[in-house]
Design an enzyme around this catalytic site. Sequence first.
Site, short mmCIF file in Angstrom:
data_model
loop_
_atom_site.label_atom_id
_atom_site.label_comp_id
_atom_site.label_asym_id
_atom_site.label_seq_id
_atom_site.Cartn_x
_atom_site.Cartn_y
_atom_site.Cartn_z
N ALA A 235 48.53 59.27 55.76
CA ALA A 235 48.89 59.36 57.17
C ALA A 235 49.07 60.80 57.63
O ALA A 235 48.58 61.18 58.71
CB ALA A 235 50.17 58.56 57.43
N PHE B 139 50.26 53.85 59.47
CA PHE B 139 50.86 52.96 58.46
C PHE B 139 50.62 51.51 58.90
O PHE B 139 51.52 50.69 58.96
CB PHE B 139 52.36 53.22 58.28
CG PHE B 139 52.70 54.63 57.88
CD1 PHE B 139 52.54 55.06 56.57
CD2 PHE B 139 53.17 55.53 58.82
CE1 PHE B 139 52.86 56.37 56.20
CE2 PHE B 139 53.48 56.83 58.47
CZ PHE B 139 53.32 57.25 57.16
N ASP C 25 54.91 53.33 61.95
CA ASP C 25 55.84 52.42 61.27
C ASP C 25 55.77 52.65 59.76
O ASP C 25 55.19 51.86 59.02
CB ASP C 25 55.47 50.97 61.61
CG ASP C 25 56.40 49.96 60.94
OD1 ASP C 25 57.55 50.32 60.65
OD2 ASP C 25 55.96 48.81 60.71
N CYS D 145 62.60 51.88 58.70
CA CYS D 145 63.20 50.78 57.95
C CYS D 145 64.04 51.31 56.80
O CYS D 145 64.32 50.58 55.83
CB CYS D 145 62.13 49.81 57.46
SG CYS D 145 60.97 50.54 56.28
N ASP E 41 45.77 53.56 57.40
CA ASP E 41 46.64 53.24 56.26
C ASP E 41 45.98 53.78 55.00
O ASP E 41 44.75 53.88 54.93
CB ASP E 41 46.85 51.73 56.15
CG ASP E 41 48.05 51.38 55.28
OD1 ASP E 41 49.14 51.13 55.85
OD2 ASP E 41 47.92 51.34 54.05
N ARG F 128 56.30 44.23 67.86
CA ARG F 128 54.86 44.02 68.06
C ARG F 128 54.58 43.40 69.43
O ARG F 128 53.65 43.78 70.12
CB ARG F 128 54.30 43.13 66.93
CG ARG F 128 54.17 43.84 65.60
CD ARG F 128 53.40 43.00 64.59
NE ARG F 128 54.19 41.94 64.02
CZ ARG F 128 54.84 42.00 62.86
NH1 ARG F 128 54.82 43.12 62.16
NH2 ARG F 128 55.51 40.96 62.39
#
Length: 417
Positions: A303, A247, A323, A363, A269, A231
């Site tokens: 998205a 997201f 993300d 992730c 989102d 960030r």
Amino acid sequence: MTIAPAELLAHIPPPSGRRLALRVTPAAQRALRQGHPWLFEQAITDQREPGRPGDLAVIFDDQRRFLAIGLYDPTSVIRVRILHHGAPAAINQAWFAAQLTAAAARRADLPTQGTTGYRLVHGENDGLPGLVIDRYDAILVLKVYTAAWIPHLPTLLAALAEVMTAQGVVLRLSREMRRQPALLYGLEDAMTLAGDLPNPAVRFTENGLCFEADVLRGQKTGFFFDQRENRAAVAGLAAGRRTLNVFAYTGGFSLYAASGGAPEVLSLDISAPALAAAVRNFELNQHLPAVAAATHTVLAADAFDALAALRERRQRFDLVIVDPPALAKQEREIEGAVRAYQRLTRLSVDVLAPAGTLVMASCSSRVSAADFFAAVEQAAAEVDRPLHIFARSGHALDHPIAFAEGAYLKCLFAAVR
């Protein structure tokens, strides 16, 4: 919000005073000697008696030499989560306090950098497998991923009080834990274990920016601290750039982009409540001239569908951040996750202005960094928007990695040609 009475914790049966003795396969012996934090069910070759969640299990090699000690969980394929390797040790309040002290020391510089929200304990990677502790200023949130921790909670809380002063300590339970109420002894998700939580919307700072997180109902423990450094990097790229955050969740990347000088920021989102929290986070930072000057809008939509619609409307952005949540939680989901990353890449570069910048993260621990970067590069090239990746990143210091399976976060920063 439910507060756990002291007698509830007192009624949790302590772990058995008798330790389980286990023998394991040669492969498991090698892994444990190398410091691996897990012992799987199929690796156990000899166990003379059954155990309960939280019992301490001592693992021996073929010559009956001590290998490791850990928390036993008969309900999990990870049968033992290792606490200590190499030599016998007493697992007690003093041992827990030592682990917590070491973890806190590794993060000691963060508050001096304007950051009062961060991960204090990163599970296996800080020597406390199956347990996460996140700090939200004066509030600590414990996320428990195995029933093996339940009998040790009173001792752990006492050790935590030795190491760090907190106004309140909140318990969060994984989905698997919530499906095992018989092992919780009355404990519930979002219960306050110690102290007080005046408001579930807890404020904290990150690199000087103010955020608010719902520690009772938010995803994970309420916020994603692992992206803090990424960030900050976005803030350094955002000046004068119209920005899209896909997201967006509660708008972390969006707020950083605005603070870095982005004149317009769109947070996308599927969750309307998450976007409402993003709006609130912008409101908390209106004292910053760059944030006050930015136009922040939100879009609650899927998205993939929204990116396609933006492309059809020929809307273009100078900076696009993608993300997504974990797309591959199991081995069989890896192929589909890679395809999803590629589809997201194609949709994202299609809404990027000429010479725009793409920031894309994964992730999903089951998708390797090499496979993720290759998939993104290939997808962009296929639509004739080749990438020049000028930076790659992994884990921040409060999310250390001590074993291969613990690595999950990877992020790329690329100029789109």
